[in-house]
Design a protein around this motif. Structure first.
Motif, PDB file in Angstrom:
ATOM      1  N   GLY A 194       0.866  -1.292   0.102  1.00 15.13           N
ATOM      2  CA  GLY A 194       0.055  -0.048  -0.056  1.00 15.13           C
ATOM      3  C   GLY A 194       0.977   1.297   0.016  1.00 15.13           C
ATOM      4  N   SER A 195       1.877   1.289   0.810  1.00 22.65           N
ATOM      5  CA  SER A 195       2.882   2.425   0.889  1.00 22.65           C
ATOM      6  C   SER A 195       3.505   2.774  -0.581  1.00 22.65           C
ATOM      7  CB  SER A 195       3.803   2.299   1.952  1.00 22.65           C
ATOM      8  OG  SER A 195       4.559   3.156   1.925  1.00 22.65           O
ATOM      9  N   ALA A 196       3.904   1.458  -1.187  1.00 16.97           N
ATOM     10  CA  ALA A 196       4.480   1.631  -2.452  1.00 16.97           C
ATOM     11  C   ALA A 196       3.730   2.482  -3.528  1.00 16.97           C
ATOM     12  CB  ALA A 196       4.983   0.343  -2.887  1.00 16.97           C
ATOM     13  N   LYS A 197       2.343   2.200  -3.308  1.00 16.11           N
ATOM     14  CA  LYS A 197       1.319   2.765  -4.262  1.00 16.11           C
ATOM     15  C   LYS A 197       0.916   4.236  -3.698  1.00 16.11           C
ATOM     16  CE  LYS A 197      -0.056  -1.499  -6.108  1.00 16.11           C
ATOM     17  NZ  LYS A 197      -1.216  -2.267  -6.639  1.00 16.11           N
ATOM     18  N   GLY A 198       1.635   4.822  -2.860  1.00 16.04           N
ATOM     19  CA  GLY A 198       1.133   6.394  -2.370  1.00 16.04           C
ATOM     20  C   GLY A 198       0.478   6.320  -1.094  1.00 16.04           C
ATOM     21  N   MET A 199       0.085   5.217  -0.475  1.00 20.51           N
ATOM     22  CA  MET A 199      -0.802   5.347   0.832  1.00 20.51           C
ATOM     23  C   MET A 199       0.105   5.882   2.063  1.00 20.51           C
ATOM     24  SD  MET A 199      -3.033   2.435   2.672  1.00 20.51           S
ATOM     25  CE  MET A 199      -4.435   2.499   1.677  1.00 20.51           C
ATOM     26  N   ASP A 200      -0.380   6.581   2.724  1.00 19.66           N
ATOM     27  CA  ASP A 200       0.580   6.867   3.944  1.00 19.66           C
ATOM     28  C   ASP A 200       1.036   5.525   4.667  1.00 19.66           C
ATOM     29  OD1 ASP A 200       1.318   8.900   6.247  1.00 19.66           O
ATOM     30  OD2 ASP A 200       0.089   7.257   7.347  1.00 19.66           O
ATOM     31  N   ARG A 201       2.327   5.547   4.881  1.00 25.90           N
ATOM     32  CA  ARG A 201       3.038   4.318   5.448  1.00 25.90           C
ATOM     33  C   ARG A 201       2.459   3.689   6.810  1.00 25.90           C
ATOM     34  NH1 ARG A 201       7.843   1.365   5.756  1.00 25.90           N
ATOM     35  NH2 ARG A 201       7.334  -0.476   7.002  1.00 25.90           N
ATOM     36  N   ALA A 202       1.961   4.744   7.546  1.00 24.02           N
ATOM     37  CA  ALA A 202       1.638   4.379   9.075  1.00 24.02           C
ATOM     38  C   ALA A 202       0.162   3.771   8.849  1.00 24.02           C
ATOM     39  CB  ALA A 202       1.680   5.716   9.846  1.00 24.02           C
ATOM     40  N   THR A 203      -0.585   4.444   7.831  1.00 19.47           N
ATOM     41  CA  THR A 203      -2.242   4.072   7.764  1.00 19.47           C
ATOM     42  C   THR A 203      -2.025   2.559   7.054  1.00 19.47           C
ATOM     43  OG1 THR A 203      -2.813   6.302   7.374  1.00 19.47           O
ATOM     44  CG2 THR A 203      -4.092   4.656   6.563  1.00 19.47           C
ATOM     45  N   ALA A 204      -1.122   2.295   6.035  1.00 18.89           N
ATOM     46  CA  ALA A 204      -1.092   1.174   5.531  1.00 18.89           C
ATOM     47  C   ALA A 204      -0.539   0.017   6.460  1.00 18.89           C
ATOM     48  CB  ALA A 204       0.108   1.274   4.350  1.00 18.89           C
ATOM     49  N   ASP A 205       0.241   0.442   7.439  1.00 17.20           N
ATOM     50  CA  ASP A 205       0.804  -0.513   8.400  1.00 17.20           C
ATOM     51  C   ASP A 205      -0.477  -0.984   9.398  1.00 17.20           C
ATOM     52  OD1 ASP A 205       3.248  -0.864   7.187  1.00 17.20           O
ATOM     53  OD2 ASP A 205       4.270   0.275   8.691  1.00 17.20           O
ATOM     54  N   TYR A 206      -1.226   0.050   9.821  1.00 15.93           N
ATOM     55  CA  TYR A 206      -2.306  -0.327  10.550  1.00 15.93           C
ATOM     56  C   TYR A 206      -3.269  -1.132   9.925  1.00 15.93           C
ATOM     57  CZ  TYR A 206      -0.862   3.124  14.545  1.00 15.93           C
ATOM     58  OH  TYR A 206       0.093   3.520  15.388  1.00 15.93           O
ATOM     59  N   MET A 207      -3.460  -0.990   8.753  1.00 14.56           N
ATOM     60  CA  MET A 207      -4.315  -1.778   8.047  1.00 14.56           C
ATOM     61  C   MET A 207      -3.763  -3.172   7.762  1.00 14.56           C
ATOM     62  SD  MET A 207      -5.468   0.376   4.707  1.00 14.56           S
ATOM     63  CE  MET A 207      -6.486  -0.745   3.947  1.00 14.56           C
ATOM     64  N   GLY A 208      -2.536  -3.494   7.975  1.00 15.94           N
ATOM     65  CA  GLY A 208      -1.901  -4.918   8.002  1.00 15.94           C
ATOM     66  C   GLY A 208      -2.020  -5.576   9.492  1.00 15.94           C
ATOM     67  N   MET A 209      -2.036  -4.393  10.390  1.00 15.28           N
ATOM     68  CA  MET A 209      -2.204  -5.180  11.649  1.00 15.28           C
ATOM     69  C   MET A 209      -3.586  -5.749  11.881  1.00 15.28           C
ATOM     70  SD  MET A 209      -0.179  -2.238  14.021  1.00 15.28           S
ATOM     71  CE  MET A 209       1.059  -1.254  13.568  1.00 15.28           C
ATOM     72  N   LEU A 210      -4.613  -4.958  11.351  1.00 11.14           N
ATOM     73  CA  LEU A 210      -6.104  -5.364  11.428  1.00 11.14           C
ATOM     74  C   LEU A 210      -6.035  -6.644  10.615  1.00 11.14           C
ATOM     75  CD1 LEU A 210      -7.927  -1.883  10.963  1.00 11.14           C
ATOM     76  CD2 LEU A 210      -7.345  -3.218  12.839  1.00 11.14           C
ATOM     77  N   ALA A 211      -5.455  -6.845   9.708  1.00  5.75           N
ATOM     78  CA  ALA A 211      -5.406  -8.110   8.929  1.00  5.75           C
ATOM     79  C   ALA A 211      -4.890  -9.235   9.667  1.00  5.75           C
ATOM     80  CB  ALA A 211      -4.706  -7.934   7.514  1.00  5.75           C
ATOM     81  N   THR A 212      -4.026  -9.082  10.589  1.00  8.76           N
ATOM     82  CA  THR A 212      -3.619 -10.028  11.367  1.00  8.76           C
ATOM     83  C   THR A 212      -4.477 -10.397  12.383  1.00  8.76           C
ATOM     84  OG1 THR A 212      -2.301  -8.816  13.214  1.00  8.76           O
ATOM     85  CG2 THR A 212      -1.045  -9.313  11.023  1.00  8.76           C
ATOM     86  N   VAL A 213      -5.399  -9.482  12.862  1.00  7.28           N
ATOM     87  CA  VAL A 213      -6.228  -9.768  13.969  1.00  7.28           C
ATOM     88  C   VAL A 213      -7.345 -10.572  13.072  1.00  7.28           C
ATOM     89  CG1 VAL A 213      -8.208  -8.845  15.185  1.00  7.28           C
ATOM     90  CG2 VAL A 213      -5.896  -7.556  15.095  1.00  7.28           C
ATOM     91  N   MET A 214      -7.697 -10.509  11.998  1.00  4.83           N
ATOM     92  CA  MET A 214      -8.685 -11.271  11.422  1.00  4.83           C
ATOM     93  C   MET A 214      -8.190 -12.809  11.224  1.00  4.83           C
ATOM     94  SD  MET A 214      -9.999  -8.638   8.370  1.00  4.83           S
ATOM     95  CE  MET A 214     -11.129  -9.892   7.528  1.00  4.83           C
ATOM     96  N   ASN A 215      -6.910 -12.789  11.028  1.00  5.90           N
ATOM     97  CA  ASN A 215      -6.416 -14.225  10.735  1.00  5.90           C
ATOM     98  C   ASN A 215      -6.466 -14.738  12.159  1.00  5.90           C
ATOM     99  OD1 ASN A 215      -5.884 -14.396   8.006  1.00  5.90           O
ATOM    100  ND2 ASN A 215      -3.893 -13.299   8.242  1.00  5.90           N
ATOM    101  N   SER A 216      -5.750 -14.036  12.993  1.00  6.25           N
ATOM    102  CA  SER A 216      -5.743 -14.593  14.385  1.00  6.25           C
ATOM    103  C   SER A 216      -7.166 -15.247  14.964  1.00  6.25           C
ATOM    104  CB  SER A 216      -5.416 -13.474  15.515  1.00  6.25           C
ATOM    105  OG  SER A 216      -3.903 -13.147  15.268  1.00  6.25           O
ATOM    106  N   LEU A 217      -8.375 -14.621  14.741  1.00  5.98           N
ATOM    107  CA  LEU A 217      -9.674 -14.792  15.232  1.00  5.98           C
ATOM    108  C   LEU A 217      -9.957 -16.329  14.312  1.00  5.98           C
ATOM    109  CD1 LEU A 217     -11.461 -11.498  15.342  1.00  5.98           C
ATOM    110  CD2 LEU A 217     -10.554 -12.901  17.231  1.00  5.98           C
ATOM    111  N   ALA A 218      -9.472 -16.268  13.138  1.00  5.03           N
ATOM    112  CA  ALA A 218      -9.856 -17.555  12.232  1.00  5.03           C
ATOM    113  C   ALA A 218      -9.079 -18.738  12.623  1.00  5.03           C
ATOM    114  CB  ALA A 218      -9.561 -17.313  10.841  1.00  5.03           C
ATOM    115  N   LEU A 219      -7.754 -18.523  13.043  1.00  5.58           N
ATOM    116  CA  LEU A 219      -7.272 -19.680  13.743  1.00  5.58           C
ATOM    117  C   LEU A 219      -7.589 -19.906  15.155  1.00  5.58           C
ATOM    118  CD1 LEU A 219      -4.659 -21.616  13.595  1.00  5.58           C
ATOM    119  CD2 LEU A 219      -3.239 -19.780  14.309  1.00  5.58           C
ATOM    120  N   GLN A 220      -8.099 -18.889  15.961  1.00  7.80           N
ATOM    121  CA  GLN A 220      -8.447 -19.282  17.394  1.00  7.80           C
ATOM    122  C   GLN A 220      -9.878 -20.233  17.191  1.00  7.80           C
ATOM    123  OE1 GLN A 220     -10.647 -16.070  19.358  1.00  7.80           O
ATOM    124  NE2 GLN A 220      -9.958 -16.693  21.389  1.00  7.80           N
ATOM    125  N   ASP A 221     -10.698 -19.658  16.086  1.00  6.68           N
ATOM    126  CA  ASP A 221     -11.972 -20.632  15.824  1.00  6.68           C
ATOM    127  C   ASP A 221     -11.691 -21.993  15.667  1.00  6.68           C
ATOM    128  OD1 ASP A 221     -15.070 -20.414  15.470  1.00  6.68           O
ATOM    129  OD2 ASP A 221     -14.274 -21.289  13.535  1.00  6.68           O
TER     130      ASP A 221
END
Length: 241
Positions: free
Chosen positions: A63-90
């Protein structure tokens, strides 16, 4: 009766490992296979902490490489890890493995906040703990999260399960048929030769805290158990060989 070589481990899973052959999103069959492998080592009385990447859903660097603010792009990545974590927990709880997700970004409706002493208490009670949302800070990878959490909970080893390679090579084995696999390395080798196993921050943190790392393939069922029981598998990286 098999016995574990380690009392407490950190298992690092790439987000892509959860995508399976489809290459994107979460493959229910693949995540169930991973959960079954985790149950195998849980039955060996191992204390298990897990960090899951988010690359199957979103990559902050892309996302950052395509012009998105790096911090915003990284926070979105963190939220993706939460989705994966919940799926694995289930998946884990569906097969009888008690699991807790602790998030570095507070979202109390779906996960506990990360609290080191609480995480250790869960591990002592033989609950699997999944650390989500990275370190909670942009510019830090989930590899660095794995190194940091391993140091904090005093894990014996980090197991880095890869979905497309069975260890560390001197070049990309998918494009170079003469690529050579390393059996053992030091963190200084990783940093000096730029081998790309994990980023330099994570490598330095592991080296400074003397945390061994085993890199292996998750594609073959039973490999997590093999790594935990001390079989020679993949590549082992230490402070000193």
């Amino acid at each position: 009766m098999e016995q574990s070589s380690y009392k407490r481990i950190v298992l690092k899973l790439s987000g892509e490992a959860l995508a399976g052959e489809q290459g994107f999103g979460i493959d229910p069959d693949m995540i169930q296979s991973i959960a079954d492998q985790i149950r195998e080592i849980h039955e060996l009385n191992v204390e298990i902490a897990i960090i899951v990447g988010g690359g199957n859903i979103w990559r902050g660097m892309a996302g950052s490489a395509k012009g998105m603010d790096r911090a915003t792009a990284d926070y979105m990545g963190m939220l993706a890890t939460v989705m994966n974590s919940l799926a694995l927990q289930d998946s884990l709880e569906n097969i009888g493995v008690q699991t807790r997700v602790q998030s570095s970004i507070e979202m109390r409706q779906v996960a506990e906040p990360y609290i080191r002493r609480r995480a250790i208490r869960h591990l002592e009670k033989k609950r699997v703990v999944i650390f989500a949302a990275g370190t909670g800070n942009p510019y830090f990878s989930t590899d660095t999260t794995a190194a940091l959490r391993a140091a904090e909970i005093e894990a014996d080893v980090i197991l880095m399960a890869k979905n497309n390679v069975d260890g560390v090579y001197n070049s990309d084995p998918s494009t170079d048929e003469n690529a050579t696999k390393y059996e053992q390395l030091t963190y200084l080798d990783i940093l000096k030769d730029g081998l790309g196993v994990m980023d330099s921050t994570a490598s330095s943190l592991c080296m400074d805290n003397d945390i061994p790392l085993i890199v292996f393939s998750i594609a073959e069922k039973g490999n997590i158990r093999r790594a935990v029981t001390g079989e020679e598998i993949g590549t082992i990286i230490r402070g000193n060989v």
